[in-house]
Scaffold this active site. Structure first.
Site: not given
Ligand code: FAD
Ligand code: EPU
Length: 334
Positions: A161, A235, A330
């Site tokens: 991240r 997250s 994050e």
């Molecule tokens: P924004 O939120 O618009 O911007 C994020 C940052 O990037 C800001 O600092 C912004 O200024 C900068 N930025 C955006 N575009 C540019 C550009 N073109 N040039 C320079 N800077 C820029 N993230 C994960 O890693 N793994 C996950 O599994 C994951 N799951 C998610 C699930 C949900 C339901 C949600 C809501 C979010 C999740 N995220 C996850 C977080 C998010 O989707 C990612 O961080 C994504 O890359 C953000 O993209 P965005 O276009 O919405 O960025």
């Molecule tokens: N867990 C709990 N309780 C909860 C949530 C999680 O006990 O309420 C425990 C469970 O044991 C589970 C473990 O935590 O097995 C890990 O949970 P999960 O697989 O849902 O993944 P996470 O570590 O919570 C990360 C990323 C997610 C990504 C998933 C899958 C970060 C900060 N988050 O979540 O990314 O989708 O793994 O790879 O690394 C994001 O970055 O926004 C995001 C959603």
């Protein structure tokens, strides 16, 4: 380029809190970046899909929303294809397109919201893959030198991240396009626990990348709230990494603690820490903790950014008091 004033941002970010931008502009071509940023000196914020942001209030400057579209194959290497994608392309549309072409590498990152141009900022990751695994290079506009610069993988300094663009390069560059290196003979990556369990329960023993995409989408839909229905930014905190020594102390006190191996020691599941500290499903007003995933903070409707951050602060304090671990957000706090 049409400039708006006092522009509502509520529908442009996934937490869905009320916030206004003093000025707002959409950039729909790469050339528009130098045209806009070579002269503009004021406070500004680059906005992609708004899925990793929390606005604490109105933004007293110009919000620059990236809307640059397009993708093209720019080269091949043995077993690889290089796909250049404009920053404003929706990330999951790109993943779906690549899976349709049978170009492998992005399928584990299915359904992550946001734009392709933001994907390198925090090196998006999920289900055993990170962007860096299939990243080739990117082109960004350097606001200081007023020129475009190409970054290869090494110069992006990707981490968990994390990247150069969150560290030394913070706020200096606007990413215009990202080039991905995809496998033309894809091999499904199914090592992540919940992914292999999902494939097994669907009765699939020899999965292709389409099966992986489907399985990842199923898991995500069952756990993570859909921002269209419940405001959130995924997250809220990163999973904290601790030394093996700290982990063994924690493990003695909390034998069920969930952690994964990490080059620096152990990566703790922050969701588990928050859950076991009693926060899962908590709600104060419209700010809450998701009932299925304690790492996700949610806006039940009318919460504002301050209410969400106050809840985040309380969770940080409680986790610190219980485990001695400092959770780091994050989400980008604006
Ligand atoms: P924004 O939120 O618009 O911007 C994020 C940052 O990037 C800001 O600092 C912004 O200024 C900068 N930025 C955006 N575009 C540019 C550009 N073109 N040039 C320079 N800077 C820029 N993230 C994960 O890693 N793994 C996950 O599994 C994951 N799951 C998610 C699930 C949900 C339901 C949600 C809501 C979010 C999740 N995220 C996850 C977080 C998010 O989707 C990612 O961080 C994504 O890359 C953000 O993209 P965005 O276009 O919405 O960025
Ligand atoms: N867990 C709990 N309780 C909860 C949530 C999680 O006990 O309420 C425990 C469970 O044991 C589970 C473990 O935590 O097995 C890990 O949970 P999960 O697989 O849902 O993944 P996470 O570590 O919570 C990360 C990323 C997610 C990504 C998933 C899958 C970060 C900060 N988050 O979540 O990314 O989708 O793994 O790879 O690394 C994001 O970055 O926004 C995001 C959603």
């Amino acid at each position: 380029m049409l400039k708006h004033v006092n522009y509502p941002l509520k529908d442009l970010h996934t937490f869905g809190t009320d916030a206004y931008a003093k000025e707002y502009v959409e950039v729909s071509s790469r050339e528009a970046l130098p045209a806009l940023l070579s002269t503009y000196q004021g406070k500004h914020l680059v906005l992609g899909g708004g899925s990793n942001m929390l606005f604490l209030g109105d933004f007293d400057g110009m919000v620059i929303r990236i809307a640059i579209k397009g993708k093209k194959v720019i080269g091949t290497k043995p077993g690889k294809i290089l796909l250049e994608v404009a920053a404003g392309e929706d990330w999951d549309d790109v993943v779906a397109y690549c899976v349709d072409q049978n170009w492998g590498g992005l399928e584990n990152l299915s359904l992550i919201p946001g734009q392709t141009g933001s994907s390198p900022i925090q090196n998006i990751g999920a289900y055993g893959s990170e962007l860096k695994d299939h990243f080739h290079s990117l082109t960004a506009f350097d606001k200081e030198k007023k020129t475009f610069k190409i970054f290869d993988k090494k110069s992006c300094n990707f981490g968990y991240r994390d990247s150069f663009f969150k560290q030394a390069g913070k706020d200096r560059y606007v990413i215009a396009s990202v080039t991905l290196a995809l496998d033309t003979k894809p091999i499904a990556k199914t090592g992540y626990g919940s992914l292999s369990a999902e494939l097994t329960s669907a009765g699939i023993d020899n999965p292709g990348i389409g099966d992986v995409r489907k399985a990842v989408c199923n898991i995500r839909r069952s756990k993570l709230p859909d921002p269209e229905k419940l405001g959130n930014a995924g997250s809220f905190f990163k999973n904290p990494v601790v030394s093996k020594k700290t982990f063994s102390v924690l493990k003695k006190e909390f034998p069920e603690i969930v952690a994964f191996d990490d080059p620096k020691g152990k990566k703790l599941a922050a969701g588990w820490l928050i859950d076991r500290a009693g926060w899962k499903g908590y709600r104060h007003g419209d700010a809450g903790v998701h009932a299925q995933q304690a790492l996700v903070l949610v806006n039940h409707g009318k919460a504002n950014g301050l209410e969400i951050i106050q809840l985040a602060n309380k969770i940080q304090k409680s986790v610190f008091e219980k485990y001695g671990i400092r959770l780091e957000p994050e989400v980008n706090i604006i």
